[in-house]
Design an enzyme around this catalytic site. Sequence first.
Site, PDB file in Angstrom:
ATOM      1  N   CYS A   1       0.730   6.227   1.159  1.00 30.49           N
ATOM      2  CA  CYS A   1      -0.614   6.701   1.504  1.00 30.49           C
ATOM      3  C   CYS A   1      -1.213   5.832   2.610  1.00 30.49           C
ATOM      4  O   CYS A   1      -1.745   6.327   3.594  1.00 30.49           O
ATOM      5  CB  CYS A   1      -1.508   6.681   0.261  1.00 30.49           C
ATOM      6  SG  CYS A   1      -3.169   7.245   0.597  1.00 30.49           S
TER       7      CYS A   1
ATOM      8  N   HIS B   1     -30.357  23.542   0.150  1.00 26.69           N
ATOM      9  CA  HIS B   1     -30.250  24.362   1.357  1.00 26.69           C
ATOM     10  C   HIS B   1     -30.444  23.459   2.574  1.00 26.69           C
ATOM     11  O   HIS B   1     -31.323  22.611   2.558  1.00 26.69           O
ATOM     12  CB  HIS B   1     -31.333  25.449   1.344  1.00 26.69           C
ATOM     13  CG  HIS B   1     -31.397  26.199   2.646  1.00 26.69           C
ATOM     14  ND1 HIS B   1     -30.467  27.174   2.965  1.00 26.69           N
ATOM     15  CD2 HIS B   1     -32.237  26.090   3.707  1.00 26.69           C
ATOM     16  CE1 HIS B   1     -30.762  27.661   4.162  1.00 26.69           C
ATOM     17  NE2 HIS B   1     -31.825  27.012   4.644  1.00 26.69           N
TER      18      HIS B   1
ATOM     19  N   GLY C   1       0.818  -1.221   0.000  1.00 27.10           N
ATOM     20  CA  GLY C   1       0.000   0.000   0.000  1.00 27.10           C
ATOM     21  C   GLY C   1       0.842   1.257   0.000  1.00 27.10           C
ATOM     22  O   GLY C   1       0.336   2.344  -0.268  1.00 27.10           O
ATOM     23  N   GLY C   2       2.126   1.144   0.349  1.00 22.45           N
ATOM     24  CA  GLY C   2       3.040   2.284   0.243  1.00 22.45           C
ATOM     25  C   GLY C   2       2.738   3.420   1.197  1.00 22.45           C
ATOM     26  O   GLY C   2       2.172   3.228   2.280  1.00 22.45           O
TER      27      GLY C   2
HETATM   28  C1  LIG Z   1       2.277  12.645   5.726  1.00 22.52           C
HETATM   29  C2  LIG Z   1       1.703  12.535   4.351  1.00 22.52           C
HETATM   30  C3  LIG Z   1       0.369  12.799   4.157  1.00 22.52           C
HETATM   31  C4  LIG Z   1      -0.169  12.710   2.882  1.00 22.52           C
HETATM   32  N1  LIG Z   1      -1.491  12.993   2.707  1.00 22.52           N
HETATM   33  C5  LIG Z   1      -2.037  12.929   1.472  1.00 22.52           C
HETATM   34  C6  LIG Z   1      -3.405  13.207   1.283  1.00 22.52           C
HETATM   35  O1  LIG Z   1      -4.137  13.514   2.209  1.00 22.52           O
HETATM   36  N2  LIG Z   1      -3.897  13.112   0.026  1.00 22.52           N
HETATM   37  C7  LIG Z   1      -3.127  12.762  -1.049  1.00 22.52           C
HETATM   38  O2  LIG Z   1      -3.623  12.695  -2.170  1.00 22.52           O
HETATM   39  N3  LIG Z   1      -1.815  12.482  -0.890  1.00 22.52           N
HETATM   40  C8  LIG Z   1      -1.256  12.562   0.346  1.00 22.52           C
HETATM   41  N4  LIG Z   1       0.067  12.254   0.511  1.00 22.52           N
HETATM   42  C9  LIG Z   1       0.872  11.837  -0.676  1.00 22.52           C
HETATM   43  C10 LIG Z   1       0.598  10.354  -1.016  1.00 22.52           C
HETATM   44  O3  LIG Z   1       0.824   9.562   0.115  1.00 22.52           O
HETATM   45  C11 LIG Z   1       1.449   9.874  -2.187  1.00 22.52           C
HETATM   46  O4  LIG Z   1       1.360  10.814  -3.218  1.00 22.52           O
HETATM   47  C12 LIG Z   1       0.908   8.526  -2.645  1.00 22.52           C
HETATM   48  O5  LIG Z   1       1.178   7.573  -1.658  1.00 22.52           O
HETATM   49  C13 LIG Z   1       1.365   8.093  -4.021  1.00 22.52           C
HETATM   50  O6  LIG Z   1       2.476   7.359  -3.944  1.00 22.52           O
HETATM   51  P1  LIG Z   1       2.988   6.332  -5.060  1.00 22.52           P
HETATM   52  O7  LIG Z   1       1.913   5.524  -5.655  1.00 22.52           O
HETATM   53  O8  LIG Z   1       3.811   7.129  -5.972  1.00 22.52           O
HETATM   54  O9  LIG Z   1       3.947   5.395  -4.215  1.00 22.52           O
HETATM   55  P2  LIG Z   1       4.054   5.076  -2.686  1.00 22.52           P
HETATM   56  O10 LIG Z   1       2.733   5.069  -2.023  1.00 22.52           O
HETATM   57  O11 LIG Z   1       5.102   5.922  -2.084  1.00 22.52           O
HETATM   58  O12 LIG Z   1       4.527   3.560  -2.726  1.00 22.52           O
HETATM   59  C14 LIG Z   1       5.739   3.162  -3.274  1.00 22.52           C
HETATM   60  C15 LIG Z   1       6.025   1.751  -2.807  1.00 22.52           C
HETATM   61  O13 LIG Z   1       7.161   1.256  -3.502  1.00 22.52           O
HETATM   62  C16 LIG Z   1       7.966   0.540  -2.591  1.00 22.52           C
HETATM   63  N5  LIG Z   1       9.332   0.548  -3.131  1.00 22.52           N
HETATM   64  C17 LIG Z   1      10.156   1.622  -3.259  1.00 22.52           C
HETATM   65  N6  LIG Z   1      11.309   1.256  -3.834  1.00 22.52           N
HETATM   66  C18 LIG Z   1      11.224  -0.060  -4.066  1.00 22.52           C
HETATM   67  C19 LIG Z   1      12.098  -1.021  -4.653  1.00 22.52           C
HETATM   68  N7  LIG Z   1      13.292  -0.665  -5.154  1.00 22.52           N
HETATM   69  N8  LIG Z   1      11.692  -2.310  -4.692  1.00 22.52           N
HETATM   70  C20 LIG Z   1      10.491  -2.690  -4.221  1.00 22.52           C
HETATM   71  N9  LIG Z   1       9.614  -1.821  -3.685  1.00 22.52           N
HETATM   72  C21 LIG Z   1       9.972  -0.527  -3.612  1.00 22.52           C
HETATM   73  C22 LIG Z   1       7.813   1.296  -1.288  1.00 22.52           C
HETATM   74  O14 LIG Z   1       8.122   0.471  -0.180  1.00 22.52           O
HETATM   75  C23 LIG Z   1       6.335   1.665  -1.329  1.00 22.52           C
HETATM   76  O15 LIG Z   1       5.544   0.689  -0.717  1.00 22.52           O
HETATM   77  C24 LIG Z   1       0.640  12.321   1.779  1.00 22.52           C
HETATM   78  C25 LIG Z   1       1.987  12.021   1.976  1.00 22.52           C
HETATM   79  C26 LIG Z   1       2.512  12.126   3.251  1.00 22.52           C
HETATM   80  C27 LIG Z   1       3.960  11.796   3.443  1.00 22.52           C
END
Ligand SMILES: Cc1cc2nc3c(=O)[nH]c(=O)nc-3n(C[C@H](O)[C@H](O)[C@H](O)COP(=O)(O)OP(=O)(O)OC[C@H]3O[C@@H](n4cnc5c(N)ncnc54)[C@H](O)[C@@H]3O)c2cc1C
Length: 459
Positions: free
Chosen positions: A42, A441, A39-40
């Site tokens: 987010c 409203h 889930g990374g």
């Molecule tokens: C505190 C905070 C609050 C936020 N609040 C919001 C919000 O309210 N609304 C909103 O729209 N966005 C918000 N964001 C931003 C949002 O979380 C990110 O934009 C979103 O998660 C998109 O990320 P992504 O899909 O690019 O990858 P990510 O979600 O970052 O996932 C990437 C994944 O790849 C994995 N990975 C990395 N490198 C490797 C590798 N070499 N091999 C295998 N796996 C790897 C990581 O472990 C991770 O699980 C927030 C961010 C933070 C930090």
Amino acid sequence: MTIRYDAIVIGTGQAGPPLTARLSNAGMRVAIIERKSFGGTCVNTGCIPTKTLVASAYAAHLARRATEYGVTIGGQIQVDMNRVKARKDEIAGRSMEGVENWMRGLNDVTVYQGHARFNGPRTVRVNNELLEANKIFINVGGRALVPKMPGLEQVQYLTNSSMMDVDYLPEHLIVVGGSYIGLEFGQMYRRFGSKVTIVEMSERVIAREDEEVSKSVEEILGNEGIQMRLNAKCISVRKNGNRVVVGLDCADDNRQVEGSHLLLAVGRVPNTDDMGLDKAGVETDKLGYIKVDDQLRTNVPGIWALGDCNGKGAFTHTSYNDFEIVAANLLDNDPRKVSDRIMTYGLFIDPPLGRAGMTANQVKASGREALVATRPMKRVGRAVEKGETQGFMKVIVDAKSKEILGAAILGVTGDEVIHSILDVMYAKAPYTTISRAMHIHPTVSELLPTLLQELKPLG
Ligand SMILES: Cc1cc2nc3c(=O)[nH]c(=O)nc-3n(C[C@H](O)[C@H](O)[C@H](O)COP(=O)(O)OP(=O)(O)OC[C@H]3O[C@@H](n4cnc5c(N)ncnc54)[C@H](O)[C@@H]3O)c2cc1C
């Protein structure tokens, strides 16, 4: 031995999992690789956990205001940080498990847990396995930027990730960074009961917004007792016993603030530095973001980059939209592209900010003739009834085409209300679509037609 797949997906952020599901449904054999938590960002350290914490902070805030509504709560309002964290862990944990179970349950999908690195333009190594595919999708996201700040090696600091383990109340939290992440953490910890100081390099918080948005946000946070230390052009840190001192001006030792804990919220860096991109020949910009075209293809045929790592957006919805664009092009013969989307995002302090399109500053810089309408939330009936009248709504319209160029709704439910404006922008319809509409409203959205009947030239 090399294991062959039709596609390899690196990372389980907001784009990788839905793309894997689409590819699997299309009959492909897919490998998906995750090095840490399914889930990374987010799900584990970003949107979901922070918004559950914001909800706990809101409950504490409203409880303190209960008497204003004629509600008596006996005794002092206490926040149990263990329970706050447990609620957050439960909600985020369920989401994380949901993503993992989803991926493991897909047809012909193999889940690998480990750090993926390219071995060549068609091959990826994970643990001791070498995987090969003609299509490789990078969704590796980003992490908190830890800046080169004098003294940082001597002090303990928190980031959005380590904040997730906090189950105690910091006595005085110093947040370095007055942008979206820093402001959300700042307000929630103030509401939990900490003293909070926000240190910002610019002369105002969220400097990419218009001045009136920044000023209004500063006022909202200031009303709750959050200290703002702006114009901190040269930030340094040092230890004082078990406390941390943040210097705000390298030329003036007297400009400093001392607290019990330090949170760094000064930006993000893409996770592209340790994945062998050079072995695949994939180009990045000087900040490490992977260069992509309008359909998210990298310079290497057969490799795409989606989500935060491509620098085209920094939100969950932009990453998910990246998935939709790639899937539409690959599987639906639908040539969707990044430039079709209108930038939109929220700032989830309370009251929240919903933003769409251009700021007034951007419109002015573009030189076009424009109209603007503004209304304070004090003049929105529903906000008055709820006792939540901070903020304002602002919409900017192109004077010639009558199309909406941008909007900022800072106020109760602003993060929801913004969507009626956004959808009209996508339809490329004139603002009169809203100004002639009849809304329910009493709602905050009810005032959008009235607001748009009050347009004046943008000065
Ligand atoms: C505190 C905070 C609050 C936020 N609040 C919001 C919000 O309210 N609304 C909103 O729209 N966005 C918000 N964001 C931003 C949002 O979380 C990110 O934009 C979103 O998660 C998109 O990320 P992504 O899909 O690019 O990858 P990510 O979600 O970052 O996932 C990437 C994944 O790849 C994995 N990975 C990395 N490198 C490797 C590798 N070499 N091999 C295998 N796996 C790897 C990581 O472990 C991770 O699980 C927030 C961010 C933070 C930090």
